[in-house]
Design an enzyme around this catalytic site. Structure first.
Site, PDB file in Angstrom:
ATOM      1  N   ASP A   1     -12.111   1.445  58.540  1.00  0.00           N
ATOM      2  CA  ASP A   1     -11.053   2.447  58.453  1.00  0.00           C
ATOM      3  C   ASP A   1      -9.706   1.788  58.185  1.00  0.00           C
ATOM      4  O   ASP A   1      -9.605   0.563  58.084  1.00  0.00           O
ATOM      5  CB  ASP A   1     -11.063   3.395  59.665  1.00  0.00           C
ATOM      6  CG  ASP A   1     -10.661   2.706  60.958  1.00  0.00           C
ATOM      7  OD1 ASP A   1     -10.000   1.664  60.899  1.00  0.00           O
ATOM      8  OD2 ASP A   1     -11.012   3.245  62.028  1.00  0.00           O
TER       9      ASP A   1
ATOM     10  N   MET B   1      -1.139   8.426  68.171  1.00  0.00           N
ATOM     11  CA  MET B   1      -0.923   9.386  67.081  1.00  0.00           C
ATOM     12  C   MET B   1       0.101  10.462  67.450  1.00  0.00           C
ATOM     13  O   MET B   1      -0.120  11.645  67.185  1.00  0.00           O
ATOM     14  CB  MET B   1      -2.257  10.080  66.719  1.00  0.00           C
ATOM     15  CG  MET B   1      -3.321   9.142  66.236  1.00  0.00           C
ATOM     16  SD  MET B   1      -4.903   9.969  65.966  1.00  0.00           S
ATOM     17  CE  MET B   1      -5.550  10.035  67.633  1.00  0.00           C
TER      18      MET B   1
ATOM     19  N   LYS C   1      -9.045   7.339  57.428  1.00  0.00           N
ATOM     20  CA  LYS C   1      -8.243   8.554  57.399  1.00  0.00           C
ATOM     21  C   LYS C   1      -6.806   8.089  57.446  1.00  0.00           C
ATOM     22  O   LYS C   1      -6.435   7.285  58.291  1.00  0.00           O
ATOM     23  CB  LYS C   1      -8.547   9.417  58.609  1.00  0.00           C
ATOM     24  CG  LYS C   1      -9.962   9.930  58.557  1.00  0.00           C
ATOM     25  CD  LYS C   1     -10.211  10.963  59.610  1.00  0.00           C
ATOM     26  CE  LYS C   1     -11.466  11.740  59.297  1.00  0.00           C
ATOM     27  NZ  LYS C   1     -11.312  12.671  58.181  1.00  0.00           N
TER      28      LYS C   1
HETATM   29  C1  LIG Z   1      -7.304   7.425  65.005  1.00  0.00           C
HETATM   30  S1  LIG Z   1      -6.524   6.600  66.342  1.00  0.00           S
HETATM   31  C2  LIG Z   1      -7.638   5.279  66.569  1.00  0.00           C
HETATM   32  C3  LIG Z   1      -7.528   4.622  67.918  1.00  0.00           C
HETATM   33  C4  LIG Z   1      -8.435   3.423  68.049  1.00  0.00           C
HETATM   34  N1  LIG Z   1      -9.828   3.831  68.030  1.00  0.00           N
HETATM   35  C5  LIG Z   1      -8.158   2.608  69.310  1.00  0.00           C
HETATM   36  O1  LIG Z   1      -8.994   2.563  70.219  1.00  0.00           O
HETATM   37  O2  LIG Z   1      -7.086   2.003  69.356  1.00  0.00           O
HETATM   38  C6  LIG Z   1      -5.156   5.869  65.534  1.00  0.00           C
HETATM   39  C7  LIG Z   1      -3.983   5.604  66.471  1.00  0.00           C
HETATM   40  O3  LIG Z   1      -4.225   4.466  67.274  1.00  0.00           O
HETATM   41  C8  LIG Z   1      -2.984   3.821  67.551  1.00  0.00           C
HETATM   42  N2  LIG Z   1      -3.037   2.455  67.017  1.00  0.00           N
HETATM   43  C9  LIG Z   1      -4.081   1.865  66.427  1.00  0.00           C
HETATM   44  N3  LIG Z   1      -3.808   0.589  66.110  1.00  0.00           N
HETATM   45  C10 LIG Z   1      -2.536   0.369  66.513  1.00  0.00           C
HETATM   46  C11 LIG Z   1      -1.666  -0.753  66.484  1.00  0.00           C
HETATM   47  N4  LIG Z   1      -2.047  -1.922  65.948  1.00  0.00           N
HETATM   48  N5  LIG Z   1      -0.432  -0.617  66.999  1.00  0.00           N
HETATM   49  C12 LIG Z   1      -0.037   0.538  67.550  1.00  0.00           C
HETATM   50  N6  LIG Z   1      -0.799   1.645  67.605  1.00  0.00           N
HETATM   51  C13 LIG Z   1      -2.052   1.554  67.105  1.00  0.00           C
HETATM   52  C14 LIG Z   1      -1.901   4.648  66.884  1.00  0.00           C
HETATM   53  O4  LIG Z   1      -1.449   5.603  67.820  1.00  0.00           O
HETATM   54  C15 LIG Z   1      -2.690   5.279  65.771  1.00  0.00           C
HETATM   55  O5  LIG Z   1      -2.042   6.448  65.285  1.00  0.00           O
END
Ligand SMILES: C[S@@+](CC[C@H](N)C(=O)[O-])C[C@H]1O[C@@H](n2cnc3c(N)ncnc32)[C@H](O)[C@@H]1O
Length: 263
Positions: free
Chosen positions: A49, A185, A71
């Protein structure tokens, strides 16, 4: 990778026609699990992803086929059914399939839906957890998820539902628990969320920390208070992906960060 087998049991071989749903952590490849590194070194097909750091993809076998199936908020992206179909089709082709997702596949990652699709299709699968960005980003910023003095629970909440489906949040009720909330998010909806938190009785002085692009290039950390959260996010032009830590734990960064060695 080899380790003394009395310490690290041998890694399971990825079988042809099998799918591994693997978490890639927040970005820094050093935060991958050993199982994730093993899967990258074994898979014929990697379906990843948007949040999987490009450095991590370079750990895949040279001959592996890479498919982007992410996405991207606000931009055209494959729907979940297409992604499920791609994963199933690759497994049916007899490939060793690595479905690689940012963070943990079962935390706001639709890993559960993908696992159900594999179950329906009769495809064997394995789940490999990863470090979820909310907890990892907070920890690396010097914010413990819990301390005995501040909280006995921590809430992980998604600020927006990508497809507008699913159960609506009761933000006021979450605020009324008095427990810290780590928002994923949430940038697009932050104004509404803050208003609901205040209606739920949260103090405007509650500490809040925003961490964007955690562990990646361009990581930014913004320390503020709930009353200034919306304005500060706008004036600092914070961009996704970001997590927002709201609650007493956020103030601990000021205490711990000065003693932390740089990553
Ligand atoms: C669809 S969710 C996926 C979450 C992911 N499965 C997890 O456990 O971190 C996507 C959100 O995760 C957060 N996110 C993911 N990677 C990030 C990063 N490197 N820094 C900050 N926020 C992050 C943000 O809020 C982003 O909008």
């Amino acid at each position: 990778m080899s380790f003394p087998p009395d310490i690290v049991p041998p890694f399971p071989e990825m079988q042809l026609g099998e799918v591994w749903l693997v978490g890639a952590g927040p970005g820094d490849p050093r935060l991958l699990t050993l199982m994730a590194v093993h899967a990258l070194a074994s898979a014929d097909t990697v379906i990843h992803d948007a949040l999987v750091d490009p450095r991590i993809l370079r750990l895949a076998r040279e001959s592996a086929e890479l498919h982007f199936a992410g996405k991207r908020g606000g931009r055209p992206s494959p729907n979940q059914r297409d992604i499920n179909e791609l994963i199933v089709a690759e497994a049916k082709r007899g490939r060793r399939v690595l479905r690689l997702k940012g963070g943990d596949p079962f935390v706001f990652g639709r890993g559960g839906e993908e696992a159900e699709a594999l179950l329906r299709a009769g495809i064997p699968f394995r789940i490999v957890p990863g470090l979820t960005s909310g907890l990892a980003a907070a920890a690396l910023a010097g914010i413990p998820a819990t301390t005995r003095e501040t909280n006995h629970a921590v809430i992980l909440a998604a600020g927006h539902r990508a497809d507008g489906d699913g159960a609506a949040h009761a933000w006021e009720a979450l605020a009324a628990t008095g427990q810290p909330i780590i928002l994923y998010m949430a940038l697009a909806q932050i104004e509404e969320i803050v208003a609901a938190f205040l209606r739920g009785g949260m103090s405007p002085d509650t500490p809040a920390t925003v961490i964007s692009h955690a562990t990646g290039e361009g990581e930014r950390i913004l320390e503020t208070r709930v009353s200034a959260l919306v304005v500060d996010i706008q004036s600092a032009a914070i961009e996704a992906p970001a997590v927002i830590v709201v609650g007493s734990i956020a103030a601990l960064r000021a205490v711990l960060a000065p003693g932390m060695v740089k990553p």
